[in-house]
Design a protein around this motif. Sequence first.
Motif, PDB file in Angstrom:
ATOM      1  N   VAL A 267       0.858  -1.181   0.000  1.00  0.00           N
ATOM      2  CA  VAL A 267       0.000   0.000   0.000  1.00  0.00           C
ATOM      3  C   VAL A 267       0.896   1.233   0.000  1.00  0.00           C
ATOM      4  O   VAL A 267       1.865   1.311   0.768  1.00  0.00           O
ATOM      5  N   VAL A 268       0.599   2.162  -0.857  1.00  0.00           N
ATOM      6  CA  VAL A 268       1.295   3.445  -0.909  1.00  0.00           C
ATOM      7  C   VAL A 268       0.385   4.491  -0.286  1.00  0.00           C
ATOM      8  O   VAL A 268      -0.801   4.568  -0.623  1.00  0.00           O
ATOM      9  N   GLU A 269       0.933   5.275   0.624  1.00  0.00           N
ATOM     10  CA  GLU A 269       0.150   6.345   1.232  1.00  0.00           C
ATOM     11  C   GLU A 269       0.665   7.695   0.753  1.00  0.00           C
ATOM     12  O   GLU A 269       1.865   7.987   0.853  1.00  0.00           O
ATOM     13  N   LEU A 270      -0.241   8.522   0.261  1.00  0.00           N
ATOM     14  CA  LEU A 270       0.116   9.849  -0.230  1.00  0.00           C
ATOM     15  C   LEU A 270      -0.154  10.901   0.833  1.00  0.00           C
ATOM     16  O   LEU A 270      -1.103  10.794   1.604  1.00  0.00           O
ATOM     17  N   GLY A 271       0.686  11.948   0.853  1.00  0.00           N
ATOM     18  CA  GLY A 271       0.489  13.019   1.819  1.00  0.00           C
ATOM     19  C   GLY A 271       0.477  12.518   3.244  1.00  0.00           C
ATOM     20  O   GLY A 271      -0.378  12.886   4.048  1.00  0.00           O
ATOM     21  N   ALA A 272       1.458  11.699   3.593  1.00  0.00           N
ATOM     22  CA  ALA A 272       1.415  10.921   4.834  1.00  0.00           C
ATOM     23  C   ALA A 272       1.670  11.741   6.092  1.00  0.00           C
ATOM     24  O   ALA A 272       1.403  11.257   7.195  1.00  0.00           O
ATOM     25  N   GLY A 273       2.207  12.938   5.964  1.00  0.00           N
ATOM     26  CA  GLY A 273       2.480  13.738   7.154  1.00  0.00           C
ATOM     27  C   GLY A 273       3.470  13.036   8.070  1.00  0.00           C
ATOM     28  O   GLY A 273       4.505  12.534   7.630  1.00  0.00           O
ATOM     29  N   THR A 274       3.156  12.976   9.358  1.00  0.00           N
ATOM     30  CA  THR A 274       4.041  12.313  10.326  1.00  0.00           C
ATOM     31  C   THR A 274       3.707  10.835  10.500  1.00  0.00           C
ATOM     32  O   THR A 274       4.278  10.169  11.362  1.00  0.00           O
ATOM     33  N   GLY A 275       2.767  10.329   9.709  1.00  0.00           N
ATOM     34  CA  GLY A 275       2.505   8.888   9.707  1.00  0.00           C
ATOM     35  C   GLY A 275       1.348   8.440  10.567  1.00  0.00           C
ATOM     36  O   GLY A 275       1.320   7.287  11.014  1.00  0.00           O
ATOM     37  N   LYS A 276       0.366   9.297  10.775  1.00  0.00           N
ATOM     38  CA  LYS A 276      -0.790   8.910  11.590  1.00  0.00           C
ATOM     39  C   LYS A 276      -1.565   7.753  10.934  1.00  0.00           C
ATOM     40  O   LYS A 276      -1.838   6.736  11.579  1.00  0.00           O
ATOM     41  N   LEU A 277      -1.932   7.906   9.664  1.00  0.00           N
ATOM     42  CA  LEU A 277      -2.618   6.818   8.961  1.00  0.00           C
ATOM     43  C   LEU A 277      -1.652   5.683   8.642  1.00  0.00           C
ATOM     44  O   LEU A 277      -2.042   4.512   8.660  1.00  0.00           O
ATOM     45  N   THR A 278      -0.394   6.029   8.384  1.00  0.00           N
ATOM     46  CA  THR A 278       0.615   5.012   8.071  1.00  0.00           C
ATOM     47  C   THR A 278       0.660   3.943   9.154  1.00  0.00           C
ATOM     48  O   THR A 278       0.708   2.737   8.881  1.00  0.00           O
ATOM     49  N   ARG A 279       0.645   4.368  10.413  1.00  0.00           N
ATOM     50  CA  ARG A 279       0.716   3.424  11.531  1.00  0.00           C
ATOM     51  C   ARG A 279      -0.509   2.518  11.578  1.00  0.00           C
ATOM     52  O   ARG A 279      -0.403   1.330  11.877  1.00  0.00           O
ATOM     53  N   ALA A 280      -1.667   3.099  11.304  1.00  0.00           N
ATOM     54  CA  ALA A 280      -2.890   2.288  11.336  1.00  0.00           C
ATOM     55  C   ALA A 280      -2.875   1.233  10.241  1.00  0.00           C
ATOM     56  O   ALA A 280      -3.326   0.101  10.446  1.00  0.00           O
ATOM     57  N   VAL A 281      -2.339   1.579   9.073  1.00  0.00           N
ATOM     58  CA  VAL A 281      -2.249   0.613   7.973  1.00  0.00           C
ATOM     59  C   VAL A 281      -1.189  -0.442   8.294  1.00  0.00           C
ATOM     60  O   VAL A 281      -1.415  -1.644   8.104  1.00  0.00           O
ATOM     61  N   ALA A 282      -0.039  -0.011   8.791  1.00  0.00           N
ATOM     62  CA  ALA A 282       1.029  -0.963   9.128  1.00  0.00           C
ATOM     63  C   ALA A 282       0.566  -1.958  10.195  1.00  0.00           C
ATOM     64  O   ALA A 282       0.968  -3.128  10.175  1.00  0.00           O
TER      65      ALA A 282
END
Length: 247
Positions: free
Chosen positions: A40-55
């Motif tokens: 999954v590629v996340e765009l406009g990830a900022g500091t990774g708030k959504l990134t962590r939920a996906v990971a």
Amino acid sequence: MATVPRRLSFGAHADAYERARPAWPEEAARWLVPDGAQLVVELGAGTGKLTRAVAALGVRVVAVEPDSRMLAVLRERGLEGVEGGAEAIPFGDGEADGIVAGSCVHWFDLERALKEIHRVLRPAGRFGFGWNGRDGRHPTIARMNEVIYSAAPDRTRWRDRDWADEVTATGLFCNVEHAVFEHVHELPRGALDDHLYSYATIASLPDAERQRVFKEVADVLDSDPAVSDGTRLQLPFVVTAYRATRA
């Protein structure tokens, strides 16, 4: 002196953003990400708030973020990220099973971004996006919003846009679905100023006006014991989410 685009203004307050912006609920992340996704590629990830939920779902997620200051905070937390933007995604054709974007699509040059998202997604891959924002249906949050928007109007107007229509108008995506996920953003009462400061509209205010907004918002929240007990805040939030299939 060149003007910094507003979508790159968040990096100046990256630490406040990380400390005080809400996490994404697991059920929202799970809804956005395709079943069986490997990348999954996340765009406009900022500091990774959504990134962590996906990971946390056990999926490999690579964050793409245009602001190096935000990206540095994301990487400090052990997340995988590269510098780039939605209009020029640094991945090959058909490489991703899913692409997600949290609270940022309104900053995209949407026509260019949708072409890039279509290119990077595999056939029948999914583009999932949404906004993780204060739930204005709650009376106290509605009053909070009135204070904020009277001083710093929401110039993005993302709530007024027909996202299903915009995403499908190009013919690149189909089968748009919509869902909402209510949750509570809990944070220390002392982090309220950081929370407010993490929004570009408030950060851009003159200092005296920004301090007035901080005080008035604090007064509103402290008047409701269900939201503020003096030491902790429990702010009603809602994720407004969309997902579409690559045509």
